[in-house]
Design an enzyme around this catalytic site. Structure first.
Site, PDB file in Angstrom:
ATOM      1  N   ASP A  44     -74.577 -17.477  13.157  1.00 21.90           N
ATOM      2  CA  ASP A  44     -75.355 -16.422  13.093  1.00 21.90           C
ATOM      3  C   ASP A  44     -76.176 -16.378  11.933  1.00 21.90           C
ATOM      4  O   ASP A  44     -76.428 -16.138  11.122  1.00 21.90           O
ATOM      5  CB  ASP A  44     -73.504 -15.691  13.737  1.00 21.90           C
ATOM      6  CG  ASP A  44     -73.048 -15.336  12.372  1.00 21.90           C
ATOM      7  OD1 ASP A  44     -73.284 -16.662  11.778  1.00 21.90           O
ATOM      8  OD2 ASP A  44     -72.100 -14.430  12.634  1.00 21.90           O
ATOM      9  N   SER A  45     -75.705 -17.443  11.355  1.00 28.12           N
ATOM     10  CA  SER A  45     -76.384 -17.753   9.627  1.00 28.12           C
ATOM     11  C   SER A  45     -78.365 -17.160  10.778  1.00 28.12           C
ATOM     12  O   SER A  45     -79.127 -17.103   9.647  1.00 28.12           O
ATOM     13  CB  SER A  45     -76.689 -18.930   9.575  1.00 28.12           C
ATOM     14  OG  SER A  45     -76.552 -19.689   9.875  1.00 28.12           O
ATOM     15  N   ASP A  83     -72.170 -19.784  17.432  1.00 23.87           N
ATOM     16  CA  ASP A  83     -71.061 -18.615  16.840  1.00 23.87           C
ATOM     17  C   ASP A  83     -70.830 -17.289  18.290  1.00 23.87           C
ATOM     18  O   ASP A  83     -71.705 -16.949  18.740  1.00 23.87           O
ATOM     19  CB  ASP A  83     -71.545 -18.036  15.872  1.00 23.87           C
ATOM     20  CG  ASP A  83     -71.182 -19.357  14.263  1.00 23.87           C
ATOM     21  OD1 ASP A  83     -70.218 -19.975  13.969  1.00 23.87           O
ATOM     22  OD2 ASP A  83     -71.757 -18.642  13.557  1.00 23.87           O
ATOM     23  N   LYS A 111     -67.250 -20.801  18.224  1.00 26.11           N
ATOM     24  CA  LYS A 111     -66.914 -21.137  17.009  1.00 26.11           C
ATOM     25  C   LYS A 111     -66.639 -19.504  16.832  1.00 26.11           C
ATOM     26  O   LYS A 111     -67.303 -18.312  17.099  1.00 26.11           O
ATOM     27  CB  LYS A 111     -67.492 -21.579  15.663  1.00 26.11           C
ATOM     28  CG  LYS A 111     -67.312 -21.455  14.152  1.00 26.11           C
ATOM     29  CD  LYS A 111     -68.132 -22.075  13.118  1.00 26.11           C
ATOM     30  CE  LYS A 111     -69.067 -21.828  13.058  1.00 26.11           C
ATOM     31  NZ  LYS A 111     -68.985 -20.155  12.806  1.00 26.11           N
ATOM     32  N   GLU A 180     -65.217 -22.404   4.518  1.00 28.61           N
ATOM     33  CA  GLU A 180     -66.038 -21.503   3.640  1.00 28.61           C
ATOM     34  C   GLU A 180     -65.770 -21.016   2.900  1.00 28.61           C
ATOM     35  O   GLU A 180     -64.949 -20.531   3.064  1.00 28.61           O
ATOM     36  CB  GLU A 180     -67.498 -21.012   4.893  1.00 28.61           C
ATOM     37  CG  GLU A 180     -68.234 -20.697   4.065  1.00 28.61           C
ATOM     38  CD  GLU A 180     -69.123 -19.471   4.729  1.00 28.61           C
ATOM     39  OE1 GLU A 180     -69.618 -19.326   5.836  1.00 28.61           O
ATOM     40  OE2 GLU A 180     -70.044 -19.139   4.765  1.00 28.61           O
TER      41      GLU A 180
END
Ligand code: KIV
Length: 253
Positions: A44-45, A83, A111, A180
């Site tokens: 989703d970046s 995501d 994810k 992360e």
């Protein structure tokens, strides 16, 4: 032939280190498909590096499905994961419904961000036969409430919480865990403790593999570069050069 999602978890015992990258569109996925990566993540970046949004919190299921379909068309040999975006898995039922949609769009795995509080959702998705990747540490979907991006797990309390989250997710059957911005010694400790591979991003060198945002690796998002990502190309500069050359040639300058 494409490996199975279960091969990810199996790589923990073989000691094979995993190299993952994000991808959001067909041509990039098709090029990356030939690069021997272990997984492409439609992260989703994409809200930030493709759609120009300030963070990942506005990304919708419609965005994720659109980009997942494009990547799935380009990646024949490489596993792809998508995501579950913010708000898409508030209940186990919603999490299953949206995971199914991502699977139908071509994702091999989904994810999901969060710790023990999301276990009912993770368990429901896995019970549906859909392979899951966990995501702990800095959770970009909660960046607004957390007030920014920072290393997680430096304090004893936070480290204990993250280690327990990692253990619980691993025991629930996730294929891998993205860590992360986890304090490097804690990421190493979690990596030793859990039975699934850990995939680090800004979490030191001791995870079982690493993931980067494609644009950070190739210098295609020069306006913001995370400290931990070393660009290995300057695609933004290369585009400027090629386009400048084209424009000068057309105008006869
Ligand atoms: O959205 C994303 O690209 C991610 C990776 C940075 C792990 O979650």
């Amino acid at each position: 032939m494409k490996p199975t999602p279960a091969s990810l978890r199996a790589s923990k015992s073989s000691g094979r280190r995993l190299a993952w990258l994000t991808a959001y569109d067909y041509p990039t996925a098709r090029v990356l498909d030939g690069c021997g990566l272990d997984l492409l993540l439609i992260g989703d970046s994409l809200g930030m590096v493709v759609l120009g949004q300030p963070d990942t919190t506005q990304v919708t299921m419609a965005d994720m499905l659109h980009h997942t379909r494009a990547v799935a068309r380009g990646a024949e040999k490489t596993l792809i994961a998508a995501d579950l975006p913010a708000g898409s898995c508030a209940t186990p039922e919603l999490a299953v419904k949206n995971s199914r949609l991502l699977r139908e769009a071509g994702a091999d795995l989904v994810k999901i961000e969060g710790g023990r509080e999301i276990l009912p959702m993770v368990q429901a998705i896995i019970a549906e036969g859909i392979p899951v990747i966990g995501h702990l540490g800095m959770l970009p979907q909660r960046v607004v409430e957390e007030g920014g991006y920072r290393i997680k797990g430096k304090s004893d309390t936070e480290a204990e919480r993250l280690a327990a989250d990692a253990q619980a997710l691993a025991e629930s059957g996730v294929q891998a865990l993205v860590l992360e911005l986890v304090h490097a010694p804690l990421a190493a400790q979690i990596t030793r403790a859990v039975p699934c591979p850990t995939i680090g991003i800004g979490s030191g060198k001791d995870c079982d593999g690493n993931i980067l945002v494609f644009h950070d690796l190739v210098g295609l998002f020069p306006w913001f570069r995370p400290k931990f990502a070393t660009p290995r190309a300057d695609l933004a500069g290369e585009i400027e050069r090629a386009v400048g050359e084209f424009a000068r040639e057309v105008r006869g300058d």
